[in-house]
Design a protein around this motif. Sequence first.
Motif, short mmCIF file in Angstrom:
data_model
loop_
_atom_site.label_atom_id
_atom_site.label_comp_id
_atom_site.label_asym_id
_atom_site.label_seq_id
_atom_site.Cartn_x
_atom_site.Cartn_y
_atom_site.Cartn_z
N MET A 245 -1.46 -14.63 6.90
CA MET A 245 -1.63 -13.11 6.50
C MET A 245 -3.14 -12.51 6.59
O MET A 245 -3.71 -12.88 6.55
N ASN A 246 -2.61 -11.34 7.52
CA ASN A 246 -3.83 -10.60 8.09
C ASN A 246 -4.06 -9.43 7.07
O ASN A 246 -3.10 -9.14 6.12
N ASP A 247 -4.88 -8.33 7.50
CA ASP A 247 -5.53 -7.24 6.47
C ASP A 247 -4.45 -6.24 6.39
O ASP A 247 -4.05 -5.80 5.38
N ALA A 248 -3.42 -6.17 7.58
CA ALA A 248 -2.58 -5.09 7.82
C ALA A 248 -1.21 -5.64 6.69
O ALA A 248 -0.87 -4.90 5.97
N HIS A 249 -1.06 -7.05 6.54
CA HIS A 249 -0.11 -7.48 5.64
C HIS A 249 -0.73 -7.34 4.30
O HIS A 249 0.18 -6.88 3.50
N LEU A 250 -1.72 -7.82 3.91
CA LEU A 250 -2.29 -7.54 2.57
C LEU A 250 -2.40 -6.22 2.22
O LEU A 250 -2.07 -5.96 0.82
N HIS A 251 -2.61 -5.46 2.95
CA HIS A 251 -2.81 -3.85 2.78
C HIS A 251 -1.23 -3.21 2.41
O HIS A 251 -1.31 -2.77 1.18
N MET A 252 -0.50 -3.74 3.07
CA MET A 252 1.04 -3.25 2.48
C MET A 252 1.52 -4.17 1.26
O MET A 252 2.35 -3.41 0.55
N VAL A 253 1.01 -5.22 0.98
CA VAL A 253 1.48 -5.75 -0.10
C VAL A 253 0.65 -5.12 -1.37
O VAL A 253 1.46 -4.76 -2.47
N VAL A 254 -0.65 -4.65 -1.17
CA VAL A 254 -1.18 -4.29 -2.46
C VAL A 254 -1.22 -2.60 -2.41
O VAL A 254 -1.44 -2.16 -3.74
N ASN A 255 -0.90 -2.01 -1.47
CA ASN A 255 -0.94 -0.65 -1.70
C ASN A 255 0.06 0.06 -2.35
O ASN A 255 -0.13 1.37 -2.79
N HIS A 256 1.21 -0.66 -2.78
CA HIS A 256 2.11 0.25 -3.38
C HIS A 256 1.87 0.33 -4.97
O HIS A 256 2.50 1.13 -5.56
N PHE A 257 0.94 -0.49 -5.32
CA PHE A 257 0.85 -0.67 -6.93
C PHE A 257 0.06 0.60 -7.53
O PHE A 257 0.35 1.16 -8.78
N PRO A 258 -1.03 0.92 -6.90
CA PRO A 258 -1.70 2.16 -7.13
C PRO A 258 -0.60 3.43 -7.26
O PRO A 258 -0.88 4.18 -8.02
N ILE A 259 0.23 3.38 -6.33
CA ILE A 259 1.18 4.73 -6.38
C ILE A 259 2.09 4.35 -7.62
O ILE A 259 2.25 5.29 -8.38
N ILE A 260 2.86 3.26 -7.64
CA ILE A 260 3.66 3.16 -8.75
C ILE A 260 3.23 2.81 -10.12
O ILE A 260 3.65 3.45 -10.90
N GLY A 261 1.97 2.39 -10.32
CA GLY A 261 1.22 2.28 -11.39
C GLY A 261 0.52 3.38 -12.16
O GLY A 261 0.94 3.81 -13.17
N THR A 262 0.50 4.50 -11.07
CA THR A 262 -0.15 5.60 -11.65
C THR A 262 0.95 6.72 -12.20
O THR A 262 0.85 7.29 -13.32
N ILE A 263 2.16 6.52 -11.43
CA ILE A 263 3.36 7.28 -11.69
C ILE A 263 4.06 7.00 -12.92
O ILE A 263 4.19 7.62 -13.94
#
Length: 169
Positions: free
Chosen positions: A1-19
Amino acid sequence: MNDAHLHMVVNHFPIIGTILGLGILIVGIILKNNSVKNTAYALFIVAALFALASIATGDGAEELVEDMPNIGKRIIHEHEEIAEKLAIVLYLLGAISILGIVLNLKNNSKAKFISFVAVIVAIVGTYLTILAGTSGGEIRHTEIRDDAITTKVIPNSSPTNEINEGDGK
């Protein structure tokens, strides 16, 4: 798993969690229920932690995709600028949320004021999540960009490309 994959895995929760946190916090304020408010605060704290992970993996993801066709450094830079602002807002929201939980547990009179401050910061955060999510999506999804070029596909009707299955040739 590279940084691009990790980034796509983790970047959705700040959006969903905030909303989701914003909606839950508003419900908690309306119901005057500290448990519901604390649930929202917990979501905001987790969103801030995931924002930290998103920022940490963003540079590595950038290095992997910036030279791909139809990407370019400009669109990544725009996303990075918005994401950095969002991260700051979410870190602030996380700190406010920790304070909100502590004040709620102590039944402090300032707890109500902090919940309203958290709503205001969460609204700003929600706005920035929309911008960050959209600009991030535009990196690989060129069809959602404002400058997307629409092309019409014209089928090739040339007889040389047709297969005649009936004659066995």
